[in-house]
Structure formats: C-alpha cells, structure tokens
Enzyme design. Sequence first.
Site, PDB file in Angstrom:
ATOM      1  N   ASP A   1      83.135-100.791  24.270  1.00 63.11           N
ATOM      2  CA  ASP A   1      81.919-101.486  23.876  1.00 63.11           C
ATOM      3  C   ASP A   1      81.053-101.568  25.122  1.00 63.11           C
ATOM      4  OD1 ASP A   1      79.914-103.297  23.230  1.00 63.11           O
ATOM      5  OD2 ASP A   1      81.228-104.589  22.037  1.00 63.11           O
TER       6      ASP A   1
ATOM      7  N   LYS B   1      63.884 -97.694  25.244  1.00 57.42           N
ATOM      8  CA  LYS B   1      63.934 -96.315  25.717  1.00 57.42           C
ATOM      9  C   LYS B   1      62.937 -96.081  26.853  1.00 57.42           C
ATOM     10  CE  LYS B   1      67.203 -94.709  23.088  1.00 57.42           C
ATOM     11  NZ  LYS B   1      68.495 -94.296  23.690  1.00 57.42           N
TER      12      LYS B   1
ATOM     13  N   TYR C   1      62.657-100.908  19.955  1.00 60.47           N
ATOM     14  CA  TYR C   1      63.424 -99.690  20.259  1.00 60.47           C
ATOM     15  C   TYR C   1      62.698 -98.859  21.312  1.00 60.47           C
ATOM     16  CZ  TYR C   1      65.387 -95.014  19.631  1.00 60.47           C
ATOM     17  OH  TYR C   1      65.948 -93.785  19.841  1.00 60.47           O
TER      18      TYR C   1
ATOM     19  N   SER D   1      64.899 -90.635  24.131  1.00 55.19           N
ATOM     20  CA  SER D   1      64.232 -90.295  22.878  1.00 55.19           C
ATOM     21  C   SER D   1      62.789 -89.921  23.170  1.00 55.19           C
ATOM     22  CB  SER D   1      64.272 -91.494  21.922  1.00 55.19           C
ATOM     23  OG  SER D   1      63.404 -91.318  20.821  1.00 55.19           O
TER      24      SER D   1
END
Length: 283
Positions: free
Chosen positions: A53, A149, A145, A132
Amino acid sequence: MTETVLITGCSSGIGRETALSFLADGWEVYATARNPADVETLGEEGATIASLDVTEDDDVERVVSRIVDEHGHVDCLVNNAGYGQPGPVEDVPVDRVHDQFDVNLYGPLRLIRAVLPHMRERGTGTVVNVSSAAGRIAVPGMGIYCGSKFALEGVTDSLRGEVAEYGVDAVLVEPGPVDTDFHDRANGEIEGIERSGAYERFYQMYGDRQAVDGGMPGAVSPKEVADTVLDAANVQDPDPRYPVGTSAKVAEYGRFVPAKWRDRLYETFSELSTSDWAKKLFG
C-alpha cells in the site's frame, strides 16, 4: 547480473502489463498491489509478488528492504499506482483531496525516498513515474486528479536535475486515455462527494460520454504504455518525458495554446456532450 524492477499498482491495466513486459525482457520483477491476491497470476508468470500500500510507510520500507536483501539492488522503480478523483473542485471534500494526493503524489515520493539511497550508492538506476496527459493540460471536472499529476510532474522535473550527477534517471510516462477500468474506479469515487448542484453538466458529461476512460477516441492499450515504460528503463539516456498516444502528444502542444482558447474549447466540448443529438449519438 539480472536487473531488478519494483512496480506498484500491478493488479490490472498498465501495472499488470508493465510487469509482463519486464518479465518478457528478462528482468527480475517485483509486482506489487494492496491485495496480493490481485497479483497471484503474475506470480505464476515468474514475478515475485508482494503486498504494498503506497500510503503506508512501513509497507514501502518492507518491500524495498526485501528487494535489497534478496538481490542487493533496485535498478528501476515504476511508480504506477494511482486513481482518478472526478468532480468539480468545489464539490470534492478536502479529505478526498488528501486521499488523492496520498496515492498519486505522496506514494511515489515514499518509494523514491526509499530506493534513491541504494541507487546513488551504486551510481545507477531509473525512476519512472507514470503520470498522464492530464498532468500537462488540466480539464474541468477533474481538477483534483489533474492537480495530483501536475504535482508529480513538477517533482519529477526537479528530481531529474538533482540525481543526474549520481547516474540516476527520473522519467515521466504520460499516457492519454487508456483502455482500462480507470473509468469504473473513477465513477466509484463520485459517490460521497458533496454535490453543490451547480455543476451537473460535468457529471452528465462524464457519465454519458465516459470521458475519463478508454471510451474516448484515440485510447491506447495498456500494453503500449507498458512497452514505453520498459523502453524508458532500458535506454542509456532516456528522454525526460514519453507521451503515449495521440491525445498525450496533442497535450504537449496544447500547453502553448492561450488559456482563453483552451477554456473556450472545453466550453464547446461540454455543450456538445450534453446536447440532445450528442446523447443520441453517444448514449
């Protein structure tokens, strides 16, 4: 000497395909996921599997120490574990923001800090951070999000200059839409956020068009991303960034488009996505 790679987030999609690509290339692969049952099949393929994790310091230290004890070195770290938190910025509670950054940013940082002393000591190594296209161009409705990134990109750019003198490379792999279950996970993250009622068109757009997953035109396969990661790990002097897919390559140039033009493009896309004819066409 067999080269060793540690890959996070191997339960499916990009992580699983990356593990398989490294195995096929003869690497010693440590394939990890939060639930070891999710990577059992990779064990059958020849990978060493482990529970990890990325939000737990003890897990990180345990896995890295195990690799060093068993092989003496970590040649490549692939930070792939991550997920998407959708929702307009106002609607996402701060605890959800923390969770997003804990996995997408702090997780890679934990791994980087654990492996770098060993890489520096040997004078070689590669850190590959899977980012991304959304780490280069932010889109409305996915601000948290995108923020995670963008942060990963900034950290990696700084890291690259800091570790170069030690023979260590820091690389970004930036896919656009990928044909994985990313959309299903992202949809699950919508539940529990605090809808203000002011941004329903964004929820409708992502729900109707599946705009955050492989349903988009130009989506690439996880294998294509995995092979790019492997290439970055194998070359002597890797590029700082590897955009994967047409959307990601367009995003590279999109950064130079004036922000007002991009805003207008998003507005137009949103209007088309929620129009009656678009629902008939894509619904």
